[in-house]
Design a protein around this motif. Sequence first.
Motif, PDB file in Angstrom:
ATOM      1  N   ARG A  94      60.507   3.045  -7.545  1.00  0.00           N
ATOM      2  CA  ARG A  94      60.167   1.643  -7.292  1.00  0.00           C
ATOM      3  C   ARG A  94      61.111   0.724  -8.064  1.00  0.00           C
ATOM      4  N   GLU A  95      61.350  -0.458  -7.522  1.00  0.00           N
ATOM      5  CA  GLU A  95      62.264  -1.409  -8.142  1.00  0.00           C
ATOM      6  C   GLU A  95      61.574  -2.695  -8.561  1.00  0.00           C
ATOM      7  N   ARG A  96      60.245  -2.733  -8.440  1.00  0.00           N
ATOM      8  CA  ARG A  96      59.520  -3.931  -8.840  1.00  0.00           C
ATOM      9  C   ARG A  96      58.146  -3.556  -9.358  1.00  0.00           C
ATOM     10  N   LEU A  97      57.515  -4.489 -10.061  1.00  0.00           N
ATOM     11  CA  LEU A  97      56.151  -4.296 -10.512  1.00  0.00           C
ATOM     12  C   LEU A  97      55.194  -4.512  -9.350  1.00  0.00           C
ATOM     13  N   THR A  98      54.025  -3.934  -9.456  1.00  0.00           N
ATOM     14  CA  THR A  98      52.994  -4.127  -8.438  1.00  0.00           C
ATOM     15  C   THR A  98      51.860  -4.966  -9.019  1.00  0.00           C
ATOM     16  N   ALA A  99      50.917  -5.320  -8.160  1.00  0.00           N
ATOM     17  CA  ALA A  99      49.743  -6.054  -8.620  1.00  0.00           C
ATOM     18  C   ALA A  99      48.973  -5.242  -9.650  1.00  0.00           C
ATOM     19  N   ALA A 100      48.892  -3.931  -9.437  1.00  0.00           N
ATOM     20  CA  ALA A 100      48.185  -3.068 -10.388  1.00  0.00           C
ATOM     21  C   ALA A 100      48.876  -3.066 -11.747  1.00  0.00           C
ATOM     22  N   ASP A 101      50.219  -2.994 -11.755  1.00  0.00           N
ATOM     23  CA  ASP A 101      50.967  -3.053 -13.014  1.00  0.00           C
ATOM     24  C   ASP A 101      50.693  -4.373 -13.733  1.00  0.00           C
ATOM     25  N   THR A 102      50.651  -5.454 -12.982  1.00  0.00           N
ATOM     26  CA  THR A 102      50.418  -6.777 -13.572  1.00  0.00           C
ATOM     27  C   THR A 102      49.039  -6.854 -14.219  1.00  0.00           C
ATOM     28  N   LEU A 103      48.016  -6.334 -13.535  1.00  0.00           N
ATOM     29  CA  LEU A 103      46.668  -6.338 -14.109  1.00  0.00           C
ATOM     30  C   LEU A 103      46.614  -5.520 -15.392  1.00  0.00           C
ATOM     31  N   THR A 104      47.304  -4.374 -15.396  1.00  0.00           N
ATOM     32  CA  THR A 104      47.318  -3.527 -16.584  1.00  0.00           C
ATOM     33  C   THR A 104      47.981  -4.243 -17.756  1.00  0.00           C
ATOM     34  N   LEU A 105      49.097  -4.903 -17.508  1.00  0.00           N
ATOM     35  CA  LEU A 105      49.810  -5.600 -18.572  1.00  0.00           C
ATOM     36  C   LEU A 105      49.013  -6.798 -19.083  1.00  0.00           C
ATOM     37  N   ILE A 106      48.306  -7.480 -18.199  1.00  0.00           N
ATOM     38  CA  ILE A 106      47.443  -8.579 -18.648  1.00  0.00           C
ATOM     39  C   ILE A 106      46.345  -8.033 -19.542  1.00  0.00           C
ATOM     40  N   ARG A 107      45.756  -6.900 -19.158  1.00  0.00           N
ATOM     41  CA  ARG A 107      44.713  -6.283 -19.988  1.00  0.00           C
ATOM     42  C   ARG A 107      45.262  -5.917 -21.362  1.00  0.00           C
ATOM     43  N   ALA A 108      46.466  -5.397 -21.398  1.00  0.00           N
ATOM     44  CA  ALA A 108      47.070  -5.013 -22.668  1.00  0.00           C
ATOM     45  C   ALA A 108      47.276  -6.214 -23.582  1.00  0.00           C
ATOM     46  N   ASN A 109      47.416  -7.399 -22.983  1.00  0.00           N
ATOM     47  CA  ASN A 109      47.701  -8.598 -23.782  1.00  0.00           C
ATOM     48  C   ASN A 109      46.485  -9.478 -24.021  1.00  0.00           C
ATOM     49  N   LEU A 110      45.303  -9.034 -23.660  1.00  0.00           N
ATOM     50  CA  LEU A 110      44.096  -9.836 -23.881  1.00  0.00           C
ATOM     51  C   LEU A 110      43.924 -10.276 -25.341  1.00  0.00           C
ATOM     52  N   PRO A 111      44.252  -9.426 -26.339  1.00  0.00           N
ATOM     53  CA  PRO A 111      44.091  -9.878 -27.724  1.00  0.00           C
ATOM     54  C   PRO A 111      44.897 -11.128 -28.062  1.00  0.00           C
ATOM     55  N   ALA A 112      45.980 -11.370 -27.337  1.00  0.00           N
ATOM     56  CA  ALA A 112      46.822 -12.527 -27.623  1.00  0.00           C
ATOM     57  C   ALA A 112      46.403 -13.776 -26.865  1.00  0.00           C
ATOM     58  N   LEU A 113      45.481 -13.642 -25.919  1.00  0.00           N
ATOM     59  CA  LEU A 113      45.107 -14.754 -25.048  1.00  0.00           C
ATOM     60  C   LEU A 113      43.848 -15.456 -25.536  1.00  0.00           C
ATOM     61  N   PRO A 114      43.635 -16.705 -25.116  1.00  0.00           N
ATOM     62  CA  PRO A 114      42.443 -17.444 -25.552  1.00  0.00           C
ATOM     63  C   PRO A 114      41.139 -16.740 -25.209  1.00  0.00           C
ATOM     64  N   CYS A 115      41.105 -15.994 -24.111  1.00  0.00           N
ATOM     65  CA  CYS A 115      39.872 -15.304 -23.719  1.00  0.00           C
ATOM     66  C   CYS A 115      39.659 -14.007 -24.474  1.00  0.00           C
ATOM     67  N   GLY A 116      40.637 -13.585 -25.269  1.00  0.00           N
ATOM     68  CA  GLY A 116      40.570 -12.290 -25.933  1.00  0.00           C
ATOM     69  C   GLY A 116      39.412 -12.139 -26.896  1.00  0.00           C
ATOM     70  N   ALA A 117      39.064 -13.201 -27.594  1.00  0.00           N
ATOM     71  CA  ALA A 117      38.000 -13.121 -28.588  1.00  0.00           C
ATOM     72  C   ALA A 117      36.645 -13.558 -28.041  1.00  0.00           C
ATOM     73  N   SER A 118      36.600 -14.001 -26.790  1.00  0.00           N
ATOM     74  CA  SER A 118      35.329 -14.439 -26.230  1.00  0.00           C
ATOM     75  C   SER A 118      34.413 -13.245 -26.003  1.00  0.00           C
ATOM     76  N   ARG A 119      33.131 -13.504 -25.868  1.00  0.00           N
ATOM     77  CA  ARG A 119      32.189 -12.400 -25.691  1.00  0.00           C
ATOM     78  C   ARG A 119      32.342 -11.725 -24.335  1.00  0.00           C
ATOM     79  N   TRP A 120      33.042 -12.388 -23.415  1.00  0.00           N
ATOM     80  CA  TRP A 120      33.234 -11.830 -22.078  1.00  0.00           C
ATOM     81  C   TRP A 120      34.529 -11.035 -21.962  1.00  0.00           C
ATOM     82  N   SER A 121      35.289 -10.930 -23.047  1.00  0.00           N
ATOM     83  CA  SER A 121      36.568 -10.235 -22.948  1.00  0.00           C
ATOM     84  C   SER A 121      36.386  -8.747 -22.659  1.00  0.00           C
ATOM     85  N   GLY A 122      35.326  -8.126 -23.206  1.00  0.00           N
ATOM     86  CA  GLY A 122      35.070  -6.715 -22.936  1.00  0.00           C
ATOM     87  C   GLY A 122      34.799  -6.454 -21.463  1.00  0.00           C
TER      88      GLY A 122
END
Length: 223
Positions: A94-122
């Motif tokens: 493959r030569e590009r990211l997919t929607a699934a890759d994007t969701l995974t990378l967003i999940r990996a970065n939740l600690p850095a995002l404003p929603c990361g510490a909210s009670r709904w982050s889990g």
Amino acid sequence: MKSVSEFADSRAATDALLAILREGHLSPPAVARFLGRAAHRSLRQAANRPRALVELTVLHGLLLVLAAGRRPGRLWVATSWALAAAHLGLLERRERLTAADTLTLIRANLPALPCGASRWSGPLAITLDLADGPLARRHGTASPFGDYADTFADAAYWTWLALRHEPSRTVRAAAVAAWALPVVTVTGIALRRGAMPERPRPTLLRPAAAMQGIVALRHLIRR
């Protein structure tokens, strides 16, 4: 030993790199050769996939904006970009990211995002996790990149959430055992064998799956 350039398959290339460490008994020269060849291959693979590199950079650029003024914030996002860019070879054909890759990378970065510490982050992390795998399989876009990104996204997010927000020492210790310990164990086995071991299957039977629900629920009702 065969050179790394003789291997087209990403797993074979990784095994060839690990063999450098095994045959060199983890000596400083062996480590230096390993790092040099790994860096060279990563740069070559990224250059061969310019579209994926651009998509990865744009995504992390947006995450950097959202992470501004937070801790771990931008350092976390920058580390995520560097690790992902260094492993674009795992996209294989493959030569590009997919929607699934994007969701995974967003999940990996939740600690850095404003929603990361909210009670709904889990629950959000669990939802993203449940969505990316079926999405990749449905569209036939599963790859070693997504597979390993999924593993490290889980380890990064859930270990951070437990250590940062979980008051129980027992639950924190269980979280480390469920997510960080397997990563360390697999790494140790890979270094000893000079080859990557298979990941445990099926995913739902691993202790980490149950720990996700426990940590997420405790974080949800505690706040």
